[in-house]
Enzyme design. Structure first.
Site, PDB file in Angstrom:
ATOM      1  CD  GLU A  89      -3.284  -1.696  -1.737  1.00  0.00           C
ATOM      2  OE1 GLU A  89      -3.262  -2.667  -0.969  1.00  0.00           O
ATOM      3  OE2 GLU A  89      -3.454  -0.528  -1.362  1.00  0.00           O
ATOM      4  CB  CYS A 118      -0.954   0.000   1.195  1.00  0.00           C
ATOM      5  SG  CYS A 118      -0.115  -0.062   2.804  1.00  0.00           S
TER       6      CYS A 118
END
Length: 365
Positions: A357, A323
């Protein structure tokens, strides 16, 4: 939050800019072409949090816009799911005339699902009493004519569940439907349709796997449950007790019989594997019996700590969901010495933001 950037007509251009930025950032690792998985341009977030503003008899949701440096009224919210938007309108209409429910209310959190369930958390700067509980129960009854809803009241050192504090999401992943218990105030993937694409990608890159899978930071079992079909056995670790409890529920409801969850941190597991420490939580689990050729990691934004990174580097294949591209890049400086990136993906979990992401599959050189 930058509301002005949330324009569906510019979505494709913004996603292209992200892809280019990602390719440039990771060019030194000679990655393959980036596989790009787009989001819906609107109504993609399954959870949302709003502050509540009181102005005379009026009551409304707001967010803080960093660009404007001011609060912005949010009667509707484009990123939030259609279900959340419907609930926003229905809920505020109920709260406005109800003194007990609106008194010192300062925040409302929504957690919705593709399966049609929604959880509403009402946060207060006061202790909640029997009158609040009675009014909240009546509110739930009225809203239940339109929604599959549960309501939670929160105040300092106080939490009241009228029924349950979770929703159950159902995700169609390839030809299977997986069910996931998602607990209020615990981490869940915010963009459900992109989460499905992430699961399908992870399943694809681990097809024809040999041996077992080790997963660190498994959360509620989101990935390990879907990936269990590709491995003989799966061993997964997670520290947060609510997430472990949810994972056990999800294992049972999805009829997964080859997945073992251990409640411990990645750092603790690294020590256990290195035989530095023994843990009572590992009693009855023979770590040496696992033949894990593949390791899956989905670490927090800080990335993988040095000791765990050394552990990860010992596996033939590394599936890494990140992330935070910056910490992924830092970790790849070491992993790239022994492994090569063979798959590279961008998942647009958060449209109209700089957030990216990413997913990489690394295989030993």
């Amino acid at each position: 939050m930058n509301l002005a950037a949330m324009d569906p007509t510019t979505y494709d251009a913004q996603l292209t800019a992200k892809r280019i930025k990602l390719e440039q950032a990771f060019a030194q690792f000679e990655t393959p072409s980036v596989e790009v998985f787009a989001s819906e341009p609107a109504h993609y977030r399954m959870r949302a949090e709003f502050r509540v503003w009181h102005e005379g008899d009026d009551l409304y949701y707001y967010m803080f816009d960093k660009v404007l440096n001011d609060k912005v009224r949010c009667d509707q919210y484009l990123p939030a799911s259609a279900l959340i938007n419907q609930m926003m309108a229905a809920l505020i209409a109920e709260l406005k005339p109800n003194h007990s429910l609106r008194h010192k209310l300062f925040q409302v959190d929504f957690l919705s699902t593709l399966s049609g369930e929604i959880l509403v958390s009402l946060l207060y700067h006061r202790q909640l009493d029997d009158q609040w509980r009675s009014e909240a129960a009546a509110l739930k009854a009225r809203l239940s004519s339109q929604f599959k809803v549960n309501i939670i009241g929160r105040a300092r050192k106080q939490k009241i569940d009228l029924d349950k504090d979770f929703v159950v999401e159902s995700l169609q992943v390839n030809d299977k439907v997986f069910h996931y218990k998602q607990i209020e105030n615990s981490f869940t993937q915010p963009n459900a349709k992109v989460a499905i694409k992430m699961l399908e990608w992870a399943i694809d890159v681990t097809q024809n796997s040999q041996g077992d899978l080790l997963e660190l930071y498994c959360g509620n079992g989101n990935f390990s449950i879907a990936l269990a079909q590709n491995f003989n056995r799966v061993l997964a670790t997670e520290l947060a007790k609510p997430s472990v409890d949810a994972a056990q529920y999800n294992i049972e409801v999805n009829n997964i019989d080859n997945l073992q969850i251990i409640r411990m941190s990645a750092e603790e597991f690294s020590d256990a594997m290195a035989k530095k420490r023994s843990f009572r939580r590992l009693e009855g689990i023979d770590l040496d019996s696992y033949v894990c050729n593949t390791i899956f990691v989905d670490p927090p934004r800080a990335g993988i700590d040095p000791a765990t990174l050394e552990l990860v580097q010992g596996y033939e294949r590394i599936l890494y969901i990140s992330c935070n591209p910056d910490t992924l890049k830092d970790n790849l400086q070491q992993l790239n010495q022994t492994h090569k990136v063979t798959r590279f993906a961008l998942f647009d979990q958060f449209p109209y933001t700089d957030h990216m992401e990413t997913g990489v599959l690394l295989e030993r050189r």
